[in-house]
Design an enzyme around this catalytic site. Structure first.
Site, PDB file in Angstrom:
ATOM      1  NE  ARG A  56      -2.504   1.158   3.543  1.00 26.66           N
ATOM      2  CZ  ARG A  56      -3.234   0.999   4.647  1.00 26.66           C
ATOM      3  NH1 ARG A  56      -4.536   0.740   4.537  1.00 26.66           N
ATOM      4  NH2 ARG A  56      -2.699   1.082   5.831  1.00 26.66           N
ATOM      5  NE  ARG A 105       4.194  27.648   1.641  1.00 33.70           N
ATOM      6  CZ  ARG A 105       3.250  27.892   0.722  1.00 33.70           C
ATOM      7  NH1 ARG A 105       3.482  28.688  -0.287  1.00 33.70           N
ATOM      8  NH2 ARG A 105       2.051  27.323   0.840  1.00 33.70           N
ATOM      9  CG  HIS A 107       1.370  25.378  -4.522  1.00 31.62           C
ATOM     10  ND1 HIS A 107       1.694  26.519  -3.843  1.00 31.62           N
ATOM     11  CD2 HIS A 107       0.186  24.973  -4.016  1.00 31.62           C
ATOM     12  CE1 HIS A 107       0.751  26.809  -2.969  1.00 31.62           C
ATOM     13  NE2 HIS A 107      -0.186  25.872  -3.046  1.00 31.62           N
ATOM     14  CE  LYS A 152      -2.366   4.463   6.774  1.00 32.66           C
ATOM     15  NZ  LYS A 152      -3.554   5.060   7.394  1.00 32.66           N
ATOM     16  CG  LEU A 208      -6.678   3.735   3.418  1.00 31.94           C
ATOM     17  CD1 LEU A 208      -5.770   4.695   2.662  1.00 31.94           C
ATOM     18  CD2 LEU A 208      -6.243   3.645   4.868  1.00 31.94           C
TER      19      LEU A 208
HETATM   20  N1  PMP Z   1      -9.763   4.522   6.513  1.00 34.50           N
HETATM   21  C1  PMP Z   1      -9.032   5.570   6.936  1.00 34.50           C
HETATM   22  C2  PMP Z   1      -9.419   6.938   6.480  1.00 34.50           C
HETATM   23  C3  PMP Z   1      -7.949   5.360   7.809  1.00 34.50           C
HETATM   24  O1  PMP Z   1      -7.214   6.401   8.230  1.00 34.50           O
HETATM   25  C4  PMP Z   1      -7.645   4.049   8.249  1.00 34.50           C
HETATM   26  C5  PMP Z   1      -6.562   3.802   9.232  1.00 34.50           C
HETATM   27  N2  PMP Z   1      -5.305   4.089   8.723  1.00 34.50           N
HETATM   28  C6  PMP Z   1      -8.426   2.986   7.764  1.00 34.50           C
HETATM   29  C7  PMP Z   1      -9.463   3.261   6.901  1.00 34.50           C
HETATM   30  C8  PMP Z   1      -8.123   1.564   8.164  1.00 34.50           C
HETATM   31  O2  PMP Z   1      -6.970   1.101   7.512  1.00 34.50           O
HETATM   32  P1  PMP Z   1      -6.050  -0.044   8.139  1.00 34.50           P
HETATM   33  O3  PMP Z   1      -6.932  -1.210   8.408  1.00 34.50           O
HETATM   34  O4  PMP Z   1      -5.045  -0.313   7.100  1.00 34.50           O
HETATM   35  O5  PMP Z   1      -5.477   0.501   9.412  1.00 34.50           O
END
Ligand code: PMP
Length: 295
Positions: A56, A105, A107, A152, A208
């Site tokens: 990931r 600084r 973008h 993430k 996510l």
């Molecule tokens: N959604 C979001 C927005 C998150 O921040 C997290 C935690 N990191 C999760 C889902 C769960 O992901 P994981 O099981 O990989 O911790």
């Protein structure tokens, strides 16, 4: 509890006490949120589903046009060094890769910039089985995040503010609603159980791809629990027999109250009891040195 700042952290190839680790004020992670992260739980000192977390991380980095500065083998070495400080203990590994520090600084992504790479551990309190049986309370809130929630990224202001509102309203988490559909929690993925069917929203750029979520789906498959990846309407939450939230930190949590009203019987449901047991067994196997569904 260990003095967290005295624990050794990793920063750009060096190991030093976390309280002494510093990054420049021109770091783009700080200035722009130009950075991604991972949280990897370690049970009995052993990282859980580490292969999945590293994959990931690769995807998050590729999505923000960065290469992984470390190989997976190098990351594993870093994790071993850090977790070795609390041998045999449950802990949580945090890692972050930023675009790096750059004097101007702007973008514009600089052509020549060196990533900032850091990792540190925190002790993870042992699971409180009694507390888990009490379940958690959630509210629903409008999802005001961007449209790449599959990355993430450390830019988590919308999540932070939603969580603050949940806390203010006496809830443990908020489930975020986009265009009438329930997506996920502020830091957790969403499952509902309706008439025996386990449902989680499908992978998309709006949520996510949680590592815990994937494990729950694998465990469901193995145990013959019927499941589907399908959109969950906000209204479906109100009629669900069970609601769960999953994350590396929360594990599999049963939601017992939604917007002040009980979910199902108002107690963690039967399927949750089953899934929680399967999940805990997975953790236990890892403690004995057997990887749990990791590639
Ligand atoms: N959604 C979001 C927005 C998150 O921040 C997290 C935690 N990191 C999760 C889902 C769960 O992901 P994981 O099981 O990989 O911790």
């Amino acid at each position: 509890m260990a003095d967290r700042d005295a624990l050794i952290a990793y920063l750009n190839g060096e190991y030093l006490p976390r309280g002494e680790a510093r990054v420049p004020i021109t770091d783009r992670g700080l200035l722009f949120g130009d950075s991604v992260y991972e949280v990897v739980p370690a049970y009995g000192g052993r990282p859980f589903r580490v292969g999945h977390h590293l994959q990931r991380l690769d995807r998050s980095l590729a999505a923000i046009r960065m290469d992984n500065p470390l190989s997976h083998a190098e990351w594993r070495q870093v994790f071993d060094r850090l977790t070795g400080q609390l041998p045999g203990q449950d802990q949580s590994i945090y890692l972050q890769v930023t675009r790096g520090a750059y004097p101007k600084r702007s973008h514009v992504i600089p052509a020549e910039v060196h990533p900032t790479v850091l990792a540190f551990i925190s002790p993870k309190p042992p699971r409180d089985a009694e507390k888990a049986q009490q379940g958690i309370r959630v509210i629903t809130l409008d999802d005001i995040r961007w449209h790449r929630c599959d990355i993430k990224a450390t830019a988590l202001l919308a999540n932070v503010l939603a969580r603050a509102q949940a806390t203010e309203e006496g809830a443990d988490e908020a489930i975020l609603i986009r265009d009438g559909a329930a997506m996920e929690g502020t830091a957790s993925n969403l499952f509902v159980v309706s008439n025996g069917l386990l449902i989680t929203p499908p992978d998309s750029e709006e949520l996510l791809p949680g590592i815990t979520r994937d494990l729950v789906l694998e465990l469901a498959q193995e145990a013959g629990v019927p499941f589907a990846q399908a959109a969950i309407d906000a209204a479906d939450l109100e009629t669900a027999d069970e609601i769960w939230l999953t994350s590396s930190t929360r594990e599999v949590s049963a939601v017992v109250e939604l917007n002040g009203r009980p979910v199902g019987s108002g107690r963690p449901g039967e399927l949750w009891q089953r899934m929680d047991a399967l999940f805990q067994a997975c953790k236990e196997r890892l403690r004995q040195g057997v990887e749990c569904h990791d590639d």
